[in-house]
Every structure is written in structure tokens, then in C-alpha cells.
Write a protein that holds these residues in place. Structure first.
Motif, PDB file in Angstrom:
ATOM      1  N   MET A   1      13.194  -2.616 -22.701  1.00 28.56           N
ATOM      2  CA  MET A   1      12.233  -2.683 -21.626  1.00 28.56           C
ATOM      3  C   MET A   1      13.000  -2.621 -20.298  1.00 28.56           C
ATOM      4  SD  MET A   1       9.408  -5.661 -20.745  1.00 28.56           S
ATOM      5  CE  MET A   1       9.276  -6.096 -22.414  1.00 28.56           C
ATOM      6  N   SER A   2      12.547  -1.775 -19.387  1.00 28.43           N
ATOM      7  CA  SER A   2      13.207  -1.593 -18.101  1.00 28.43           C
ATOM      8  C   SER A   2      13.015  -2.803 -17.200  1.00 28.43           C
ATOM      9  CB  SER A   2      12.646  -0.350 -17.416  1.00 28.43           C
ATOM     10  OG  SER A   2      13.168  -0.248 -16.116  1.00 28.43           O
ATOM     11  N   ASP A   3      14.018  -3.066 -16.377  1.00 29.62           N
ATOM     12  CA  ASP A   3      13.934  -4.163 -15.416  1.00 29.62           C
ATOM     13  C   ASP A   3      13.118  -3.763 -14.186  1.00 29.62           C
ATOM     14  OD1 ASP A   3      14.713  -6.660 -14.098  1.00 29.62           O
ATOM     15  OD2 ASP A   3      15.941  -5.361 -12.840  1.00 29.62           O
ATOM     16  N   ILE A   4      13.055  -2.468 -13.895  1.00 30.74           N
ATOM     17  CA  ILE A   4      12.367  -1.998 -12.699  1.00 30.74           C
ATOM     18  C   ILE A   4      10.893  -1.770 -12.994  1.00 30.74           C
ATOM     19  CG2 ILE A   4      12.255  -0.188 -10.939  1.00 30.74           C
ATOM     20  CD1 ILE A   4      14.763  -1.930 -10.776  1.00 30.74           C
ATOM     21  N   LEU A   5      10.042  -2.357 -12.169  1.00 28.63           N
ATOM     22  CA  LEU A   5       8.597  -2.204 -12.296  1.00 28.63           C
ATOM     23  C   LEU A   5       8.100  -1.430 -11.089  1.00 28.63           C
ATOM     24  CD1 LEU A   5       7.883  -5.954 -13.118  1.00 28.63           C
ATOM     25  CD2 LEU A   5       8.207  -4.107 -14.746  1.00 28.63           C
ATOM     26  N   LEU A   6       7.251  -0.420 -11.301  1.00 31.56           N
ATOM     27  CA  LEU A   6       6.705   0.377 -10.208  1.00 31.56           C
ATOM     28  C   LEU A   6       5.212   0.105 -10.087  1.00 31.56           C
ATOM     29  CD1 LEU A   6       8.477   3.779 -10.928  1.00 31.56           C
ATOM     30  CD2 LEU A   6       9.161   2.024  -9.294  1.00 31.56           C
ATOM     31  N   TYR A   7       4.782  -0.332  -8.909  1.00 30.71           N
ATOM     32  CA  TYR A   7       3.380  -0.637  -8.682  1.00 30.71           C
ATOM     33  C   TYR A   7       2.869   0.141  -7.481  1.00 30.71           C
ATOM     34  CZ  TYR A   7       3.599  -4.364 -12.042  1.00 30.71           C
ATOM     35  OH  TYR A   7       3.734  -5.061 -13.201  1.00 30.71           O
ATOM     36  N   PRO A   8       1.711   0.804  -7.638  1.00 30.97           N
ATOM     37  CA  PRO A   8       1.148   1.537  -6.505  1.00 30.97           C
ATOM     38  C   PRO A   8       0.406   0.596  -5.553  1.00 30.97           C
ATOM     39  CG  PRO A   8      -0.254   1.793  -8.413  1.00 30.97           C
ATOM     40  CD  PRO A   8       0.944   0.992  -8.861  1.00 30.97           C
ATOM     41  N   ILE A   9       0.598   0.831  -4.278  1.00 20.47           N
ATOM     42  CA  ILE A   9      -0.139   0.130  -3.240  1.00 20.47           C
ATOM     43  C   ILE A   9      -0.842   1.213  -2.427  1.00 20.47           C
ATOM     44  CG2 ILE A   9       0.049  -1.279  -1.135  1.00 20.47           C
ATOM     45  CD1 ILE A   9       0.626  -2.883  -3.648  1.00 20.47           C
ATOM     46  N   THR A  10      -2.147   1.099  -2.260  1.00 19.83           N
ATOM     47  CA  THR A  10      -2.905   2.096  -1.522  1.00 19.83           C
ATOM     48  C   THR A  10      -2.837   1.782  -0.037  1.00 19.83           C
ATOM     49  OG1 THR A  10      -4.365   2.311  -3.405  1.00 19.83           O
ATOM     50  CG2 THR A  10      -5.145   3.214  -1.339  1.00 19.83           C
ATOM     51  N   VAL A  11      -2.525   2.815   0.753  1.00 18.54           N
ATOM     52  CA  VAL A  11      -2.337   2.668   2.193  1.00 18.54           C
ATOM     53  C   VAL A  11      -3.325   3.579   2.914  1.00 18.54           C
ATOM     54  CG1 VAL A  11      -0.711   2.947   4.091  1.00 18.54           C
ATOM     55  CG2 VAL A  11       0.100   2.144   1.878  1.00 18.54           C
ATOM     56  N   LYS A  12      -3.986   3.042   3.940  1.00 18.42           N
ATOM     57  CA  LYS A  12      -4.962   3.819   4.702  1.00 18.42           C
ATOM     58  C   LYS A  12      -4.818   3.466   6.177  1.00 18.42           C
ATOM     59  CE  LYS A  12      -9.781   5.133   4.452  1.00 18.42           C
ATOM     60  NZ  LYS A  12     -11.041   4.941   3.724  1.00 18.42           N
ATOM     61  N   ARG A  13      -4.931   4.473   7.030  1.00 11.47           N
ATOM     62  CA  ARG A  13      -4.791   4.241   8.473  1.00 11.47           C
ATOM     63  C   ARG A  13      -6.160   4.291   9.132  1.00 11.47           C
ATOM     64  NH1 ARG A  13      -0.099   5.459  12.165  1.00 11.47           N
ATOM     65  NH2 ARG A  13      -0.995   5.134  14.198  1.00 11.47           N
ATOM     66  N   LYS A  14      -6.423   3.284   9.971  1.00  8.39           N
ATOM     67  CA  LYS A  14      -7.627   3.251  10.800  1.00  8.39           C
ATOM     68  C   LYS A  14      -7.164   3.008  12.226  1.00  8.39           C
ATOM     69  CE  LYS A  14     -11.164   1.590   7.621  1.00  8.39           C
ATOM     70  NZ  LYS A  14     -12.123   0.513   7.348  1.00  8.39           N
ATOM     71  N   GLU A  15      -7.388   4.002  13.065  1.00 12.36           N
ATOM     72  CA  GLU A  15      -6.941   3.961  14.454  1.00 12.36           C
ATOM     73  C   GLU A  15      -5.442   3.694  14.513  1.00 12.36           C
ATOM     74  OE1 GLU A  15      -9.613   1.283  16.452  1.00 12.36           O
ATOM     75  OE2 GLU A  15     -11.351   2.429  15.802  1.00 12.36           O
ATOM     76  N   GLU A  16      -5.014   2.616  15.113  1.00 11.40           N
ATOM     77  CA  GLU A  16      -3.578   2.331  15.266  1.00 11.40           C
ATOM     78  C   GLU A  16      -3.042   1.356  14.216  1.00 11.40           C
ATOM     79  OE1 GLU A  16      -1.570   3.879  17.582  1.00 11.40           O
ATOM     80  OE2 GLU A  16      -3.395   5.067  17.880  1.00 11.40           O
ATOM     81  N   GLN A  17      -3.842   1.025  13.226  1.00 18.23           N
ATOM     82  CA  GLN A  17      -3.462   0.008  12.245  1.00 18.23           C
ATOM     83  C   GLN A  17      -3.422   0.614  10.849  1.00 18.23           C
ATOM     84  OE1 GLN A  17      -2.587  -2.807  13.492  1.00 18.23           O
ATOM     85  NE2 GLN A  17      -2.648  -4.338  11.913  1.00 18.23           N
ATOM     86  N   TRP A  18      -2.421   0.206  10.063  1.00 23.17           N
ATOM     87  CA  TRP A  18      -2.321   0.579   8.653  1.00 23.17           C
ATOM     88  C   TRP A  18      -2.833  -0.579   7.800  1.00 23.17           C
ATOM     89  CZ3 TRP A  18      -0.945   5.308   6.895  1.00 23.17           C
ATOM     90  CH2 TRP A  18      -0.288   6.162   7.770  1.00 23.17           C
ATOM     91  N   TYR A  20      -3.402  -1.960   3.664  1.00 26.91           N
ATOM     92  CA  TYR A  20      -2.957  -1.723   2.290  1.00 26.91           C
ATOM     93  C   TYR A  20      -3.683  -2.667   1.352  1.00 26.91           C
ATOM     94  CZ  TYR A  20      -0.050  -5.914   2.696  1.00 26.91           C
ATOM     95  OH  TYR A  20       0.385  -7.192   2.877  1.00 26.91           O
ATOM     96  N   HIS A  21      -3.769  -2.239   0.111  1.00 27.89           N
ATOM     97  CA  HIS A  21      -4.307  -3.104  -0.940  1.00 27.89           C
ATOM     98  C   HIS A  21      -3.813  -2.611  -2.292  1.00 27.89           C
ATOM     99  CE1 HIS A  21      -7.279   0.158  -1.209  1.00 27.89           C
ATOM    100  NE2 HIS A  21      -7.455  -0.245  -2.452  1.00 27.89           N
ATOM    101  N   SER A  22      -3.907  -3.487  -3.252  1.00 23.60           N
ATOM    102  CA  SER A  22      -3.546  -3.162  -4.626  1.00 23.60           C
ATOM    103  C   SER A  22      -4.827  -3.149  -5.449  1.00 23.60           C
ATOM    104  CB  SER A  22      -2.587  -4.228  -5.179  1.00 23.60           C
ATOM    105  OG  SER A  22      -2.501  -4.119  -6.587  1.00 23.60           O
ATOM    106  N   SER A  23      -5.060  -2.045  -6.135  1.00 24.36           N
ATOM    107  CA  SER A  23      -6.231  -1.974  -7.016  1.00 24.36           C
ATOM    108  C   SER A  23      -6.091  -2.936  -8.178  1.00 24.36           C
ATOM    109  CB  SER A  23      -6.400  -0.555  -7.561  1.00 24.36           C
ATOM    110  OG  SER A  23      -6.602   0.335  -6.503  1.00 24.36           O
ATOM    111  N   GLN A  24      -4.846  -3.171  -8.574  1.00 21.27           N
ATOM    112  CA  GLN A  24      -4.580  -4.007  -9.738  1.00 21.27           C
ATOM    113  C   GLN A  24      -4.641  -5.494  -9.416  1.00 21.27           C
ATOM    114  OE1 GLN A  24      -1.184  -2.683 -11.830  1.00 21.27           O
ATOM    115  NE2 GLN A  24      -1.479  -4.041 -13.530  1.00 21.27           N
ATOM    116  N   PHE A  25      -4.180  -5.864  -8.228  1.00 17.99           N
ATOM    117  CA  PHE A  25      -4.150  -7.270  -7.832  1.00 17.99           C
ATOM    118  C   PHE A  25      -4.922  -7.410  -6.513  1.00 17.99           C
ATOM    119  CE2 PHE A  25       0.114  -6.406  -9.801  1.00 17.99           C
ATOM    120  CZ  PHE A  25      -0.144  -7.019 -11.012  1.00 17.99           C
ATOM    121  N   PRO A  26      -6.216  -7.728  -6.553  1.00 18.95           N
ATOM    122  CA  PRO A  26      -7.053  -7.779  -5.349  1.00 18.95           C
ATOM    123  C   PRO A  26      -6.531  -8.715  -4.257  1.00 18.95           C
ATOM    124  CG  PRO A  26      -8.395  -7.982  -7.325  1.00 18.95           C
ATOM    125  CD  PRO A  26      -6.964  -8.046  -7.761  1.00 18.95           C
TER     126      PRO A  26
END
Length: 129
Positions: A1-18, A20-26
Motif C-alpha cells: 500500500m502506497s504512503d502517498i494519498l491523493l485527494y481532490p479539492i474543488t476550487v472555484k473563483r468568485k470575484e476576487e476570492q477563491w 474550496y471544498h472537498s466532495s468527500q469530506f464536507p
């Protein structure tokens, strides 16, 4: 089993602010004015969350990575680094202090280990979590 875990984080820009959220971990969500601090904040949140999962011997597999009108940022997490970074296993370190300081500390009943821990936490502006 690999030690490295890859998790996606969704990023969205609204005006001047970014945002983020994780679909997996609310509970992993937030915002930042720049992508670098957003990445670092999201990574730290994810590390802390995964630390609790690893302590309970759970390892969640990342969920779907595709989102429309949003960017997906991949956060690589090392399970070994999480356990070292957030673990509370004592580590022995050698320190040198003047003999007069050692004498005064002993006379006052101070624990060198405890005082050193408190000073380092204060210096790093961190508290136990």
C-alpha cells in the motif's frame, strides 16, 4: 500500500476570492484571496482530518475528480508525515543550558521538558489540538 494519498479539492473563483471544498469530506472547506494560501490551508485541514482517520485505521479512497465549471486541485498527503507532524509521541532531544540556570530551575521545581515544550509552542504560536 502506497504512503502517498491523493485527494481532490474543488476550487472555484468568485470575484476576487477563491473558494474550496472537498466532495468527500464536507467539513473541509474555506476560502482565500490567493491560490497558494488556499492550497496550504486546504492541505493542513485535510492532514488533520486524515490524521484522525489514520489513528482509527481508516483510509478513504478519493471520490470522483470531475466537476463542471470548477477546477480540481490535487492534494498529495503522506500518511507517514501526518503521523509525524500531528502525533504526540515524545521525541528525545539534548539541550545545553548554563549550570546556574539548571540549578535555579531545579530549585524552583520546574520541569525542563515542560518549560521547553511551552516555550516552543509559544514561539511557534501553536496550541495542542
Amino acid at each position: 500500500m502506497s504512503d502517498i494519498l491523493l485527494y481532490p479539492i474543488t476550487v472555484k473563483r468568485k470575484e476576487e476570492q477563491w473558494f474550496y471544498h472537498s466532495s468527500q469530506f464536507p467539513e473541509i472547506k474555506g476560502s482565500s484571496s490567493d491560490l497558494e494560501s488556499l492550497y496550504l490551508t486546504a492541505k493542513e485541514q485535510l492532514e488533520k482530518h486524515l490524521y484522525q482517520l489514520l489513528l482509527n485505521r481508516k483510509r478513504d479512497v478519493p471520490v470522483s475528480w470531475k466537476k463542471e465549471h470548477e477546477k480540481v486541485v490535487i492534494i498529495a498527503i503522506s500518511a507517514r508525515e501526518i503521523l509525524q507532524k500531528y502525533g504526540s509521541t515524545p521525541v528525545k532531544k539534548m539541550v545545553s543550558i548554563p549550570s546556574w540556570l539548571s540549578y535555579q530551575a531545579e530549585k524552583e521545581g520546574l520541569s525542563l521538558s515542560k518549560v521547553l515544550q511551552e516555550a516552543l509552542k509559544d514561539k511557534l504560536k501553536r496550541t495542542e489540538e
